[in-house]
Structure formats: structure tokens, C-alpha cells
Design an enzyme around this catalytic site. Structure first.
Site, short mmCIF file in Angstrom:
data_model
loop_
_atom_site.label_atom_id
_atom_site.label_comp_id
_atom_site.label_asym_id
_atom_site.label_seq_id
_atom_site.Cartn_x
_atom_site.Cartn_y
_atom_site.Cartn_z
N SER A 51 51.70 46.19 41.39
CA SER A 51 52.00 47.25 40.41
C SER A 51 53.50 47.51 40.28
O SER A 51 54.25 47.40 41.25
CB SER A 51 51.33 48.56 40.84
OG SER A 51 49.96 48.38 41.04
N GLU A 108 39.76 41.55 46.46
CA GLU A 108 40.10 42.94 46.78
C GLU A 108 38.94 43.86 46.40
O GLU A 108 38.48 44.67 47.20
CB GLU A 108 41.37 43.38 46.04
CG GLU A 108 41.69 44.85 46.28
CD GLU A 108 42.99 45.32 45.62
OE1 GLU A 108 43.56 44.57 44.81
OE2 GLU A 108 43.42 46.45 45.93
C1 LIG Z 1 45.81 54.60 47.22
C2 LIG Z 1 46.39 53.55 46.32
C3 LIG Z 1 46.88 52.38 46.88
C4 LIG Z 1 47.45 51.41 46.06
N1 LIG Z 1 47.99 50.31 46.66
C5 LIG Z 1 48.60 49.39 45.89
C6 LIG Z 1 49.23 48.25 46.51
O1 LIG Z 1 49.23 48.10 47.74
N2 LIG Z 1 49.85 47.36 45.72
C7 LIG Z 1 49.88 47.47 44.36
O2 LIG Z 1 50.43 46.60 43.70
N3 LIG Z 1 49.31 48.55 43.73
C8 LIG Z 1 48.68 49.50 44.49
N4 LIG Z 1 48.10 50.60 43.87
C9 LIG Z 1 48.29 50.78 42.43
C10 LIG Z 1 47.02 50.61 41.64
O3 LIG Z 1 46.65 49.25 41.55
C11 LIG Z 1 47.30 51.23 40.26
O4 LIG Z 1 47.46 52.62 40.46
C12 LIG Z 1 46.18 50.98 39.29
O5 LIG Z 1 46.11 49.63 38.94
C13 LIG Z 1 46.32 51.82 38.01
O6 LIG Z 1 47.59 51.68 37.46
P1 LIG Z 1 48.46 52.97 37.09
O7 LIG Z 1 48.51 53.87 38.29
O8 LIG Z 1 49.73 52.49 36.51
O9 LIG Z 1 47.61 53.75 35.97
P2 LIG Z 1 47.56 53.42 34.43
O10 LIG Z 1 47.33 51.97 34.22
O11 LIG Z 1 48.76 54.03 33.77
O12 LIG Z 1 46.25 54.20 33.99
C14 LIG Z 1 46.25 55.61 33.71
C15 LIG Z 1 44.86 55.99 33.18
O13 LIG Z 1 44.60 55.28 31.94
C16 LIG Z 1 43.37 54.56 32.02
N5 LIG Z 1 43.48 53.29 31.32
C17 LIG Z 1 44.51 52.41 31.37
N6 LIG Z 1 44.24 51.33 30.61
C18 LIG Z 1 42.99 51.51 30.09
C19 LIG Z 1 42.14 50.74 29.23
N7 LIG Z 1 42.53 49.55 28.76
N8 LIG Z 1 40.94 51.24 28.90
C20 LIG Z 1 40.53 52.46 29.38
N9 LIG Z 1 41.29 53.26 30.18
C21 LIG Z 1 42.50 52.76 30.54
C22 LIG Z 1 43.15 54.32 33.52
O14 LIG Z 1 41.78 54.11 33.79
C23 LIG Z 1 43.72 55.59 34.13
O15 LIG Z 1 42.73 56.60 34.12
C24 LIG Z 1 47.51 51.60 44.66
C25 LIG Z 1 46.99 52.77 44.08
C26 LIG Z 1 46.44 53.73 44.90
C27 LIG Z 1 45.91 54.99 44.25
#
Ligand SMILES: Cc1cc2nc3c(=O)[nH]c(=O)nc-3n(C[C@H](O)[C@H](O)[C@H](O)COP(=O)(O)OP(=O)(O)OC[C@H]3O[C@@H](n4cnc5c(N)ncnc54)[C@H](O)[C@@H]3O)c2cc1C
Length: 395
Positions: A136, A250
Site C-alpha cells: 500500500s 494472504e
Molecule cells: C491492520 C491493517 C494492516 C495492514 N497491513 C498492511 C501491510 O502490512 N502492508 C500493506 O501494504 N498494506 C497493509 N494494510 C493496508 C490495506 O491493504 C489497505 O488499507 C486496504 O487495501 C485498503 O486501502 P485504503 O486504506 O487505501 O482504502 P481505500 O482503497 O481508499 O478505500 C476506502 C473505502 O472505499 C472503498 N472502495 C475503494 N475502492 C472501491 C471499489 N472499487 N468498489 C467499492 N468500494 C471501494 C473501500 O472498500 C473502503 O471502504 C493494512 C491495513 C490494515 C487496516
């Protein structure tokens, strides 16, 4: 299953049970193995945990299905499942379970070169090297392919610069498996998969504090980090294929039934009392507890069925997204019920006026919000399931 096979399985179960009885340190009974996984160095230094880790590493049961030469035990899925069940039965845990075993290891087994496998798999199998996942970025979460961390070919090495975020355990990790951009003209087709030593010059990991009180997250900055050429997994610009496979591993692991499946009934009896028929006194709460427990049992049975189907050649890959959503829903509901049962005792987050166990339950509930975010959000998993399992068109 043939009779002979059933007998062999039972014999293996008895062997596993006897080995665990002799080797699992009773002091660790009921301990949440997750605390040893990445962010808690103090816990990892605990000598009892180290003893348990060494014993499991020696027999290869941290990664039972991996080949022996990479630190596994050459067992089949069914035997691995039996070991898991036997650990659960005595409230033990796999001390080797980590990002390395759950994600990178299986990916390297499929996509790594022999040299990469020999360099990294044994240190994952005995949990002496910890890994973090650098996927991410501030502008690339659900839309992961929008990532921008730049990786330039300098002839004799790669040069990496950019920023990752939400990188769990990055401040404690020895290595990072990372997605980088090697071509800005193609979105998915310009991504490569790189293994980066976290001790390389130019890497800075800054911890982020979470609502649950833990700080297992980091922002990671790569400032002109030199990475050896041989650290790329798969070909240049083919990293998206490798990453998709890793994400399947994963999500598959995130939907595994773990200790959360232990019953909340004794706590419910203690907190809300028992009616004249010996049932939990509050009928509404009782129904919700039973429903959650039944969903949990049904889920475990379904996973077992899918495991058998997979063995018979029916692909599990398309179902992983639905499984991840199902299990995160059940696990979140369970943490909510736990806190509800605690009543006013479940309001504590810190301080000595609340018992440690109650504070842990509250923090676990807060942490459970993340189940439907990490590894791909609930909505995004539904999109994947709609497309791959139901054959629906893109939204
Ligand atoms: C506890 C925890 C540990 C993590 N550990 C890691 C790690 O070790 N390494 C790493 O790389 N990442 C990690 N992550 C990150 C995680 O993979 C991302 O938070 C996740 O992929 C969502 O991305 P974002 O937070 O940018 O949310 P966004 O992508 O911005 O999403 C925000 C909201 O919009 C919705 N949304 C987005 N796109 C769509 C779509 N096309 N259709 C419908 N709804 C949509 C989502 O469902 C969400 O509700 C971690 C996250 C958490 C919470």
C-alpha cells in the site's frame, strides 16, 4: 475416504497429539500467538516462546507442507490440518506463523528462483527472519496498481525511491517484499516484485499509533535504496501476477479458523446469569451468541469441504474473497459480543481500574474493525467474488 486412509490419518493424529503433549510448554496455553508475529520484540524474546519456536522449527511443523530442504516437514494438507486442530484443541499456537509463512513463502515456492528459495525459505521456516509487506501507498490502497514507488535499473543494481504506508511490523522486520514501479507507461504491466533488506541504507520506518493502542503499522520511506539485481521475483514488469498470487495466499490465511472459535458461553453464564433451564438468562443475547457460534462452526465445516474439493482439483482461488469476508464478519461479531458481555467492564481501554483481560477484549474489538480492511476491503472482495465466482461484469 478409503478405510486405510482413515486409519493412517487417525494414527497421524495420535502421533501429533503425543508430540504436542511432550513439547508444548504449558505456560503458553491460551496465549494469543499473534503477539509474537512481528511487532512485539519483548514477547519474541521470551525464552519459553523461543523454546517452543525452536521445537516446532526442528520438526518442520511451522510450515508442515513445505519441502524438508526449505525447513518444512513434507506433509500433505490433511496432515497440516490435523496439526492445526490438535494445537487448537490444547489452546497452543503455531509460533512460526508470520507474513513470511502466510504470504511470501508460498509465493516464493511458486515464483522464486532456486537461489531465492534457498536464501529465504529456511529463515522463514524457523522464524529467525521477519518480513513485512510493502504494497500500500498513500495513493494506492484498493487501487493497488496505482502505486508509484520508483525502481530504476542502474545496470548492476536497482535504485528504489518512494513511500509505502500501513506497513505492518516494518520497524521490526528484517526484510520487505515490495511492489515497485519499473515502467510508468503501463499500469499493472509496469509493476515488479522486489525483496528488500530493511537494513539497506536509505530506508526509514516511522510507526503509526492505532485506535487499538498497538503501533504495528509504519510509514516506510525509501530514499535511493540500492537493491541487488537478483532480488527481483519473477521478470521485470511481471510483478502484478506474483502479487495477485500472494494476495490470494494472504486472504486464504486471513480466513483460517483460529482461537477466536473458542466458546463465549462460560463468560455469558458468569456475566448475565443462568435461567431455570440452565440456559444463558438473556434470550436475545443467547440467540445472538448461538447464531455466532453456529456461523463459526458452519464456516469451519465449509472450509473443510473446500479443502477436500481443492484436493480433488476444484479451484479454491475464486472463493478466497468470499471466505475472507465471511470469516471477518464472524470474527468481528464475536469481538462485539465479547465486549457487550463485559458491560461496563468493557469500557476500559487503558489504566489499572480495568482488568487486563477486559482491556484486551476492548482493544481486540477495536482492532477487529481492521479485519474487513486489510488484505483487501470488504467491498473490494465482494467485487472480486461478483466477477470471478458469479461471472458478473465489472461495475
Ligand atoms: C491492520 C491493517 C494492516 C495492514 N497491513 C498492511 C501491510 O502490512 N502492508 C500493506 O501494504 N498494506 C497493509 N494494510 C493496508 C490495506 O491493504 C489497505 O488499507 C486496504 O487495501 C485498503 O486501502 P485504503 O486504506 O487505501 O482504502 P481505500 O482503497 O481508499 O478505500 C476506502 C473505502 O472505499 C472503498 N472502495 C475503494 N475502492 C472501491 C471499489 N472499487 N468498489 C467499492 N468500494 C471501494 C473501500 O472498500 C473502503 O471502504 C493494512 C491495513 C490494515 C487496516
Amino acid at each position: 475416504m478409503a478405510e486405510v486412509e482413515v486409519a493412517e490419518r487417525e494414527e497421524f493424529r495420535q502421533q501429533a497429539r503425543a508430540w504436542l503433549k511432550e513439547n508444548f510448554p504449558v505456560e503458553l496455553t491460551g496465549v494469543d500467538g499473534l503477539i509474537y508475529q512481528g511487532n512485539a520484540n519483548t514477547a519474541a524474546e521470551d525464552p519459553t516462546y523461543q523454546l517452543w519456536r525452536e521445537r516446532v522449527a526442528t520438526i518442520g511443523w511451522g510450515v508442515p507442507t513445505w519441502p524438508r530442504r526449505f525447513g518444512g516437514a513434507d506433509l500433505d494438507q490433511e496432515q497440516a490440518r490435523i496439526i492445526g486442530e490438535e494445537m487448537l484443541r490444547i489452546r497452543a499456537f503455531n509460533p512460526i506463523r508470520s507474513y513470511g509463512t502466510m504470504m511470501l513463502g508460498p509465493t516464493l515456492l511458486e515464483y522464486g528462483t532456486e537461489a531465492q528459495k534457498l536464501q529465504h525459505l529456511p529463515a522463514i521456516a524457523d522464524h529467525t527472519k521477519r518480513w513485512c509487506q510493502g504494497f500500500s501507498e498513500p495513493g494506492a490502497g484498493s487501487d493497488l496498481a496505482a502505486l508509484e514507488t520508483k525502481c530504476v535499473d542502474m545496470g548492476d543494481h536497482w535504485l528504489v525511491s518512494g513511500q509505502k504506508i500501513w506497513t505492518s511490523g516494518a520497524d521490526q522486520a528484517d526484510w520487505c517484499f515490495c511492489l515497485v514501479r519499473t515502467d510508468s507507461r503501463a499500469k499493472q504491466g509496469g509493476i515488479s516484485f522486489l525483496l528488500i533488506d530493511m537494513k539497506s541504507q536509505g530506508i526509514e520506518a516511522r510507526p503509526i499509533v492505532l485506535i487499538s493502542g498497538s503501533t504495528h503499522f509504519c510509514e516506510v520511506f525509501f530514499n535511493d535504496v540500492k537493491v541487488p539485481k537478483e532480488n527481483m521475483v519473477g521478470a521485470v514488469n511481471q510483478g502484478w501476477t506474483v502479487a495477485k498470487r500472494l494476495l490470494q495466499f494472504e486472504r486464504d490465511n486471513l480466513s483460517v479458523v483460529r482461537n477466536e472459535a473458542t466458546s463465549l458461553a462460560p463468560l455469558a453464564h458468569e456475566k448475565v446469569g443462568t435461567d431455570p433451564d440452565g440456559r444463558i438468562a438473556d434470550p436475545d443475547l443467547r440467540q445472538r451468541l448461538i447464531r455466532n457460534a453456529m456461523r463459526s462452526v458452519a464456516y469451519a465445516a465449509m472450509v473443510q469441504r473446500l479443502t477436500v474439493e481443492t484436493k480433488a482439483g476444484v479451484g479454491l482461488a475464486t472463493r478466497v474473497s468470499s471466505l475472507k469476508n465471511l470469516w471477518s464478519g464472524i470474527a468481528q461479531e464475536r469481538t462485539e459480543l465479547h465486549v457487550e458481555l463485559l458491560g461496563a467492564d468493557g469500557l476500559g481501554w487503558g489504566g489499572d481500574e480495568y482488568a487486563q483481560a477486559d482491556r484486551n477484549a476492548t482493544r481486540a474489538w477495536l482492532h477487529s474493525r481492521a479485519f474487513s480492511i486489510y488484505g483487501g476491503t470488504y467491498e473490494v472482495q465482494n467485487n472480486i467474488a461478483a466477477k470471478r465466482s458469479l461471472g458478473l461484469p465489472d461495475a
